[in-house]
Every structure is written in C-alpha cells, then in structure tokens.
Enzyme design. Structure first.
Site, PDB file in Angstrom:
ATOM      1  N   GLU A  60      -0.882  -3.585  -4.124  1.00 28.18           N
ATOM      2  CA  GLU A  60      -2.181  -3.182  -3.558  1.00 28.18           C
ATOM      3  C   GLU A  60      -3.291  -3.226  -4.618  1.00 28.18           C
ATOM      4  O   GLU A  60      -3.132  -2.753  -5.727  1.00 28.18           O
ATOM      5  CB  GLU A  60      -2.095  -1.774  -2.936  1.00 28.18           C
ATOM      6  CG  GLU A  60      -1.436  -0.708  -3.774  1.00 28.18           C
ATOM      7  CD  GLU A  60       0.051  -0.583  -3.521  1.00 28.18           C
ATOM      8  OE1 GLU A  60       0.680  -1.565  -3.098  1.00 28.18           O
ATOM      9  OE2 GLU A  60       0.606   0.485  -3.760  1.00 28.18           O
TER      10      GLU A  60
ATOM     11  N   ASP B 232       8.192  -1.452   1.641  1.00 23.33           N
ATOM     12  CA  ASP B 232       7.120  -1.785   0.711  1.00 23.33           C
ATOM     13  C   ASP B 232       7.683  -1.809  -0.716  1.00 23.33           C
ATOM     14  O   ASP B 232       8.727  -1.217  -0.998  1.00 23.33           O
ATOM     15  CB  ASP B 232       5.995  -0.732   0.803  1.00 23.33           C
ATOM     16  CG  ASP B 232       4.758  -1.148   0.007  1.00 23.33           C
ATOM     17  OD1 ASP B 232       4.007  -0.260  -0.429  1.00 23.33           O
ATOM     18  OD2 ASP B 232       4.548  -2.374  -0.187  1.00 23.33           O
ATOM     19  N   ASN B 233       7.006  -2.521  -1.611  1.00 17.51           N
ATOM     20  CA  ASN B 233       7.274  -2.465  -3.061  1.00 17.51           C
ATOM     21  C   ASN B 233       8.628  -3.012  -3.490  1.00 17.51           C
ATOM     22  O   ASN B 233       9.207  -2.545  -4.476  1.00 17.51           O
ATOM     23  CB  ASN B 233       7.159  -1.019  -3.570  1.00 17.51           C
ATOM     24  CG  ASN B 233       5.878  -0.368  -3.158  1.00 17.51           C
ATOM     25  OD1 ASN B 233       5.880   0.639  -2.449  1.00 17.51           O
ATOM     26  ND2 ASN B 233       4.760  -0.921  -3.583  1.00 17.51           N
TER      27      ASN B 233
END
Ligand SMILES: O=C(NCCc1nnc(-c2ccc3[nH]cnc3c2)[nH]1)c1cc(-c2ccc(F)cc2)cc(O)c1O
Ligand SMILES: [Mg+2]
Length: 214
Positions: free
Chosen positions: A199, A169-170
């Site tokens: 998000e 993620d990210n």
C-alpha cells in the site's frame, strides 16, 4: 497526550469524508496515507483487486481477520448485498475504537459486527456466538504468523464450505511463507496470486486468492 496515527487517520476521515458515503471515507484515508502518513491499510491498488473479488463472489457472509482502522471493512461492506453480514476481528482495543468510528462515519454499522479479541480464541466460538455456519469470503489481514494456524482452525471448525474464498493480504510483504506454501500445495485449495504493491509504495506485494474445494 500525543494522538496516535489511527486517531489522526480518523480525524482526516471526519474532516474530509461525507457521513454515510463509504467511497468518500475510503478516498479520505487513501489521501491521508499518501499525503500525510503511511498506514497499513490494504490501500487503493490492492483495494481494487479486493473489490473485484467481492463483486464477483457477492458474498452473504464475510469474515475479516484484522480490522485495524476499518479501511477494508468499509471497502468490503459497501459492496455487500442488503442482508449480508461482515464480522471483523480486532485484537488491539485502540485500533478497534478507531475502526468503530470509521465504520459508523461510513454508515455501515448495520452490516458490520466488530468483535474484539484474539482470532485463535474467537474462531472456535463463531458458529455458536455469532450465528454463522460458514463464510463465503475470509479476508486475512492480521498478524502474518496467524494466517496458517487460523486457516487450519477454520477448516477444523467447519467454517469453510466448498467454494469459500480465502483472500490474503501481504503474502509477499511482510510475507506469509508458511501460509502460501500450505494453500498452494494443498489439494483442498485452488490458489491464484494477484501481483500488486505494498500500500502507498512501489514495493512488491500481492493478494493470494484460495478457493476451498471442500
Ligand atoms: O501487520 C500488519 N497487519 C496486521 C495489523 C493487525 N491489526 N489487527 C491485527 C490482529 C492481530 C491478531 C488478531 N487476533 C484477532 N484479531 C486480530 C487482529 N493485526 C500489516 C503490516 C504491514 C507492513 C508492511 C511493511 C512494513 F514495513 C510494515 C508493516 C502491511 C500490511 O498491509 C499489514 O496488514
Ligand atoms: Mg495488510
């Protein structure tokens, strides 16, 4: 004493989600984060990409680095086959305390083992302490500067086998440049970027899926 954001998120789960219904827990957290307070869960947009990777892979063993409040833990565990196991590592005891209750509310305690501690310390102990040989899926969502060292550590500890999938993620926001460079340049990985958004925002972010080639 003031409540913390994770505690308020847990309150929203208990108020709005049905015990034993993981999808209602996911929905309650997304609603809380959209309507009340932003929180660093993978969220519903990137969560759908996570869901598709999990359902395609049908993993028997999953390692999650960075539990936070347990949102992605619940998302992943709710899709696992009956005897599959998810081990999730959390460094922050306050996050861990909330995550345990979120996981319990979803009724997924039997599929999830939450371990408190630093990934750098715990990864070398995986095979002996948690009776796991290799992981079919690793979801990286902890400190962004730990993605690369922990990936190298998992390789060294023999926790990855041909076909193991790393999902990070990210990779754009907050960003993990060294990790991205490594998995994209390494002949030992086949990498693919899934463009999305941070998000609950319009800011660009994405997930990087890297298949270990052995
Ligand atoms: O920091 C993040 N996530 C990490 C939390 C964590 N939760 N647990 C750990 C841990 C750290 C060592 C560990 N060692 C072993 N387990 C560990 C767990 N780290 C994060 C931050 C953002 C973000 C974006 C834009 C902003 F403006 C502000 C923030 C978005 C995200 O999706 C994130 O995942
Ligand atoms: Mg994240």
């Amino acid at each position: 004493t003031q409540s913390t954001r994770p505690q308020r998120l847990l309150g929203a789960v208990k108020k709005n989600a049905t015990r034993g219904d993981p999808r209602s827990v996911v929905k309650a957290i997304d609603q809380f984060c959209r309507q009340k307070e932003w929180a660093m869960n993978v969220g519903d947009e990137k969560g759908c990409i996570l869901d598709s990777v999990v359902s395609e892979l049908n993993p028997a063993t999953v390692l999650e680095l960075g539990t936070y409040c347990g949102y992605s833990t619940v998302r992943i565990a709710s899709m696992l086959p009956p005897h599959a196991k998810l081990i999730t590592l959390e460094f922050n005891p306050d996050y861990a305390a909330v995550a345990r209750q979120v996981i319990a509310w979803a009724g997924l305690e039997d599929k999830v083992q939450l371990v408190e501690g630093a990934s750098g310390d715990l990864i070398p102990k995986m095979s002996e302490q948690f009776e796991v040989e290799t992981f079919d899926l690793v979801f990286l969502d902890h400190w962004k500067d730990r993605y690369l060292p922990d990936t190298k550590l998992m390789e060294e500890c023999g926790l990855l086998k041909k076909g193991s999938v790393l999902l990070a993620d990210n990779v754009i926001c907050p960003g993990t440049p060294e990790y991205l460079e490594y998995v994209r340049a390494s002949p030992r990985y086949e990498s693919q970027y899934f463009r999305s958004h941070l998000e609950y925002t319009k800011v660009e972010d994405g997930l990087e899926k890297s298949v270990f080639l052995g």
